[in-house]
Motif scaffolding. Structure first.
Motif, PDB file in Angstrom:
ATOM      1  N   ASP A 429      -3.402  -9.284 -11.944  1.00  0.00           N
ATOM      2  CA  ASP A 429      -3.494  -9.934 -10.561  1.00  0.00           C
ATOM      3  C   ASP A 429      -2.376  -9.503  -9.647  1.00  0.00           C
ATOM      4  O   ASP A 429      -2.401  -9.335  -8.388  1.00  0.00           O
ATOM      5  CB  ASP A 429      -3.793 -11.614 -10.715  1.00  0.00           C
ATOM      6  CG  ASP A 429      -5.137 -11.724 -11.061  1.00  0.00           C
ATOM      7  OD1 ASP A 429      -6.196 -11.096 -11.031  1.00  0.00           O
ATOM      8  OD2 ASP A 429      -5.420 -12.875 -11.516  1.00  0.00           O
ATOM      9  N   CYS A 430      -1.060  -9.559 -10.049  1.00  0.00           N
ATOM     10  CA  CYS A 430       0.167  -9.423  -9.657  1.00  0.00           C
ATOM     11  C   CYS A 430       0.075  -7.673  -9.201  1.00  0.00           C
ATOM     12  O   CYS A 430       0.260  -7.190  -8.073  1.00  0.00           O
ATOM     13  CB  CYS A 430       1.141  -9.247 -10.373  1.00  0.00           C
ATOM     14  SG  CYS A 430       1.758 -11.016 -10.728  1.00  0.00           S
ATOM     15  N   LEU A 431      -0.764  -6.670  -9.783  1.00  0.00           N
ATOM     16  CA  LEU A 431      -0.858  -5.353  -9.648  1.00  0.00           C
ATOM     17  C   LEU A 431      -1.801  -5.323  -8.395  1.00  0.00           C
ATOM     18  O   LEU A 431      -1.741  -4.502  -7.362  1.00  0.00           O
ATOM     19  CB  LEU A 431      -1.451  -4.395 -10.589  1.00  0.00           C
ATOM     20  CG  LEU A 431      -0.525  -4.164 -11.808  1.00  0.00           C
ATOM     21  CD1 LEU A 431      -1.163  -3.529 -13.027  1.00  0.00           C
ATOM     22  CD2 LEU A 431       0.477  -3.094 -11.345  1.00  0.00           C
ATOM     23  N   GLY A 440      -2.299   0.024  -0.398  1.00  0.00           N
ATOM     24  CA  GLY A 440      -3.108   1.069  -1.473  1.00  0.00           C
ATOM     25  C   GLY A 440      -2.521   2.221  -2.128  1.00  0.00           C
ATOM     26  O   GLY A 440      -3.085   2.818  -2.978  1.00  0.00           O
ATOM     27  N   GLN A 441      -1.058   2.127  -2.225  1.00  0.00           N
ATOM     28  CA  GLN A 441      -0.484   3.029  -2.889  1.00  0.00           C
ATOM     29  C   GLN A 441      -0.512   2.903  -4.253  1.00  0.00           C
ATOM     30  O   GLN A 441      -0.460   3.756  -5.184  1.00  0.00           O
ATOM     31  CB  GLN A 441       1.149   2.898  -2.440  1.00  0.00           C
ATOM     32  CG  GLN A 441       1.337   3.267  -0.966  1.00  0.00           C
ATOM     33  CD  GLN A 441       2.847   3.349  -0.863  1.00  0.00           C
ATOM     34  OE1 GLN A 441       3.834   3.909  -1.407  1.00  0.00           O
ATOM     35  NE2 GLN A 441       3.318   2.386   0.206  1.00  0.00           N
ATOM     36  N   VAL A 442      -0.755   1.704  -4.951  1.00  0.00           N
ATOM     37  CA  VAL A 442      -0.670   1.448  -6.427  1.00  0.00           C
ATOM     38  C   VAL A 442      -1.996   2.156  -6.906  1.00  0.00           C
ATOM     39  O   VAL A 442      -1.811   2.738  -8.019  1.00  0.00           O
ATOM     40  CB  VAL A 442      -0.977  -0.127  -6.663  1.00  0.00           C
ATOM     41  CG1 VAL A 442      -1.259  -0.357  -8.031  1.00  0.00           C
ATOM     42  CG2 VAL A 442       0.574  -0.643  -6.321  1.00  0.00           C
ATOM     43  N   LYS A 443      -3.174   1.949  -6.402  1.00  0.00           N
ATOM     44  CA  LYS A 443      -4.126   2.640  -7.096  1.00  0.00           C
ATOM     45  C   LYS A 443      -4.274   4.090  -7.067  1.00  0.00           C
ATOM     46  O   LYS A 443      -4.410   4.736  -7.894  1.00  0.00           O
ATOM     47  CB  LYS A 443      -5.671   2.240  -6.211  1.00  0.00           C
ATOM     48  CG  LYS A 443      -5.655   2.534  -4.957  1.00  0.00           C
ATOM     49  CD  LYS A 443      -7.373   2.200  -4.510  1.00  0.00           C
ATOM     50  CE  LYS A 443      -7.293   2.596  -3.122  1.00  0.00           C
ATOM     51  NZ  LYS A 443      -6.513   1.710  -2.015  1.00  0.00           N
ATOM     52  N   LEU A 450      -4.348   6.185 -15.700  1.00  0.00           N
ATOM     53  CA  LEU A 450      -5.758   6.216 -16.336  1.00  0.00           C
ATOM     54  C   LEU A 450      -6.148   7.331 -16.823  1.00  0.00           C
ATOM     55  O   LEU A 450      -6.883   7.053 -17.949  1.00  0.00           O
ATOM     56  CB  LEU A 450      -6.538   5.733 -15.207  1.00  0.00           C
ATOM     57  CG  LEU A 450      -7.997   5.301 -15.502  1.00  0.00           C
ATOM     58  CD1 LEU A 450      -8.044   4.102 -16.312  1.00  0.00           C
ATOM     59  CD2 LEU A 450      -8.755   5.241 -14.254  1.00  0.00           C
ATOM     60  N   GLN A 451      -5.743   8.473 -16.495  1.00  0.00           N
ATOM     61  CA  GLN A 451      -6.295   9.708 -17.334  1.00  0.00           C
ATOM     62  C   GLN A 451      -5.542  10.038 -18.533  1.00  0.00           C
ATOM     63  O   GLN A 451      -6.189  10.582 -19.467  1.00  0.00           O
ATOM     64  CB  GLN A 451      -5.935  10.980 -16.301  1.00  0.00           C
ATOM     65  CG  GLN A 451      -6.662  10.776 -14.938  1.00  0.00           C
ATOM     66  CD  GLN A 451      -6.414  12.320 -14.096  1.00  0.00           C
ATOM     67  OE1 GLN A 451      -5.281  12.794 -14.139  1.00  0.00           O
ATOM     68  NE2 GLN A 451      -7.099  12.247 -12.937  1.00  0.00           N
ATOM     69  N   LYS A 464      -9.633  -2.486 -13.350  1.00  0.00           N
ATOM     70  CA  LYS A 464      -9.865  -3.546 -12.536  1.00  0.00           C
ATOM     71  C   LYS A 464      -9.253  -3.475 -11.154  1.00  0.00           C
ATOM     72  O   LYS A 464      -9.318  -3.828 -10.221  1.00  0.00           O
ATOM     73  CB  LYS A 464      -9.517  -4.803 -13.335  1.00  0.00           C
ATOM     74  CG  LYS A 464      -9.501  -6.130 -12.562  1.00  0.00           C
ATOM     75  CD  LYS A 464      -9.264  -7.337 -13.301  1.00  0.00           C
ATOM     76  CE  LYS A 464      -9.599  -8.444 -12.608  1.00  0.00           C
ATOM     77  NZ  LYS A 464      -9.106  -9.844 -13.111  1.00  0.00           N
ATOM     78  N   VAL A 465      -7.736  -3.149 -11.425  1.00  0.00           N
ATOM     79  CA  VAL A 465      -7.007  -2.940 -10.014  1.00  0.00           C
ATOM     80  C   VAL A 465      -7.648  -1.947  -9.079  1.00  0.00           C
ATOM     81  O   VAL A 465      -7.657  -2.422  -7.887  1.00  0.00           O
ATOM     82  CB  VAL A 465      -5.593  -2.491 -10.638  1.00  0.00           C
ATOM     83  CG1 VAL A 465      -4.662  -2.079  -9.338  1.00  0.00           C
ATOM     84  CG2 VAL A 465      -4.787  -3.502 -11.495  1.00  0.00           C
ATOM     85  N   ARG A 466      -8.159  -0.874  -9.621  1.00  0.00           N
ATOM     86  CA  ARG A 466      -8.764   0.329  -8.698  1.00  0.00           C
ATOM     87  C   ARG A 466     -10.100  -0.362  -8.005  1.00  0.00           C
ATOM     88  O   ARG A 466     -10.106  -0.004  -6.967  1.00  0.00           O
ATOM     89  CB  ARG A 466      -8.822   1.496  -9.421  1.00  0.00           C
ATOM     90  CG  ARG A 466      -7.534   2.201  -9.999  1.00  0.00           C
ATOM     91  CD  ARG A 466      -7.854   3.663 -10.311  1.00  0.00           C
ATOM     92  NE  ARG A 466      -8.440   4.246  -9.318  1.00  0.00           N
ATOM     93  CZ  ARG A 466      -8.916   5.577  -9.600  1.00  0.00           C
ATOM     94  NH1 ARG A 466      -9.514   5.928 -10.689  1.00  0.00           N
ATOM     95  NH2 ARG A 466      -9.325   6.170  -8.305  1.00  0.00           N
TER      96      ARG A 466
END
Length: 477
Positions: A429-431, A440-443, A450-451, A464-466
């Protein structure tokens, strides 16, 4: 309860001594000696010595039944007069103002204190004799009037201070020991908060006696008061301190806000003790609106720093280097409510909050993970209130959250699964919030992670974040 008159000026004390007519010839004799001690003439050495000698002779000659008679009548009983005796003696031996307390003045205070201490020992000896004789049940009433002023005298002169000497220090220590023995207390803490649950203790009485010398106008007039207050405060811990917060917090903040370093340190120690031993948030946050009543922002200039700011700053200062898990949990438990209270004004503390958040997220906190969960709650609130200032801290916070997620996911057995799941959910949730704060920089930064990541729990958190950030619903698969 003792009245505030105990710390009044000599002229005020003098006018209050006669009160209603004493109930006995002994009472009249005591009142006459007290008038001499509180008169201007008492500054002369011979007059002072003679008055003290007469007072000692009265105490020695008095029988126990005479010494404690008359309480509860329409006349002033001896217990009340003895209370006045203790108050006058305590005030008489008090050190002068700080700017006046140099050299000869300090030596004179130590000399007075040694003489007064011997008188008090005689007086307490009479109380002890009455207690052991079983023929004078009113000794308890007398002790009730004596205990507060005698305690303040004993602490004032048993601490290592410029106005004490080896002799006065020794006598004051004897006074304190005898006071504890007569009151049947095994320690100073027991004397203050009560030896058992049925006993009220004398902390309230002591604080009321000190109160007149602990306001903004008066607290520097008697240099001993701040030390007596601080030392007394340190003796009382949880759960007994909770009920006294409104008495102890204002003077602690007042002392910590002084320009002199010595006073700042003393005040900080007081506030720190309160933070550790009081259910701080429920009480403090209710008190702040009252304490800050006059601080209304009128626009145009910077908002004034509040006492809530000062306490939060103090908490953060102690949180940073703290390594003991119990204290880390105590501090972390308090943090979210302070952020809620300050709201957008939390930006004043962002740099230190960032260091505390990152440092606390790195450390395993035991099976319940209370500290890290409260820190995650604090971070979430911080991003909600101070989001415009969060994007410049993106990299630091992102690394801290990812490291936490990886550590929890790889934890083989130390933490119960429900606690792990809660930690991962809160961190995720914090992410998501961090991504909103950074447009939107985090995703985007999580793509490479992720890769390359093979841990299914970490991958689920990143997905979930993305997905939430892109507006899609997340099904957890």
């Amino acid at each position: 309860m003792e009245q505030d008159s105990s710390r009044e000026s000599p002229s005020q004390e003098r006018s209050s001594l006669p009160g209603e007519p004493p109930s006995s010839a002994l009472g009249q004799s005591f009142s006459q000696v007290l008038r001499r001690l509180t008169s201007q003439e008492s500054r002369r050495g011979k007059t002072r010595s003679a008055a003290l000698q007469d007072l000692g002779a009265l105490i020695e000659a008095a029988e126990c039944d005479q010494l404690f008679e008359g309480s509860g009548t329409s006349l002033r009983g001896m217990p009340e007069i003895l209370g006045q005796v203790a108050k006058v003696l305590e005030k008489y031996a008090a050190p002068p103002k700080e700017q006046e307390g140099r050299g000869h003045a300090n030596a004179e205070v130590a000399e007075k204190a040694a003489a007064v201490g011997l008188l008090i020992l005689k007086l307490l000896g009479k109380v002890e004799a009455a207690k052991n004789s079983l023929l004078c049940p009113t000794w308890k009433i007398g002790l009730r009037h004596l205990a507060g002023p005698i305690y303040i005298f004993a602490v004032t002169h048993s601490l290592e201070q410029p106005w004490t000497s080896p002799r006065s220090h020794e006598v004051a220590g004897e006074v304190l020991s005898l006071l504890l023995r007569v009151t049947q207390c095994s320690s100073v803490a027991g004397f203050l908060h009560g030896e058992n649950e049925d006993e009220k203790g004398r902390f309230t009485v002591i604080m009321e006696l000190l109160k007149p010398d602990l306001n903004k106008e008066s607290w520097k007039k008697n240099p001993a008061t701040k030390h007596v207050f601080s030392w007394t405060l340190q003796q009382v811990t949880r759960p007994w301190l909770n009920q006294h917060l409104e008495r102890i917090l204002p003077p602690s903040l007042l002392i910590s806000d002084d320009y002199q370093t010595e006073n700042k340190i003393l005040g900080v120690h007081c506030v720190h003790h309160i933070v550790l031993n009081v259910a701080v948030l429920l009480c403090l946050l209710d008190l702040f609106p009252i304490l800050e009543k006059g601080l209304h922002w009128k626009g145009g200039a910077a908002r004034p720093t509040t006492q809530c700011d000062e306490v939060l700053q103090l908490i953060l200062t102690h949180m940073e280097p703290e390594h003991r898990l119990l204290l880390r949990r105590t501090y972390a438990r308090n943090l979210p409510a302070f952020v809620k209270r300050l709201g957008i004004l939390t930006v004043r503390h962002l740099k230190r909050l960032e260091r505390v958040i990152v440092g606390y997220l790195e450390v395993y906190d035991g099976p319940e993970e209370e500290a890290r969960l409260k820190i995650l709650e604090t971070l979430r609130l911080l991003m909600q209130y101070a989001w415009p200032r969060v994007s410049c801290r993106l990299v630091v916070l992102l690394k801290a959250l990812l490291k936490l997620i990886c550590d929890v996911a790889r934890d083989p057995n130390l933490t119960p699964e429900p606690v792990k799941n809660t930690l991962l959910e809160e961190a995720t949730d914090c992410l998501i919030l961090l991504d909103h704060c950074s447009q939107g920089q985090v995703k985007g930064l999580l793509v490479k992670t992720l890769q390359s990541c093979e841990d299914s729990k970490v991958v689920n958190c990143i997905r979930k974040v993305r997905q939430v950030s892109e507006g899609a619903s997340y099904d957890g698969t």
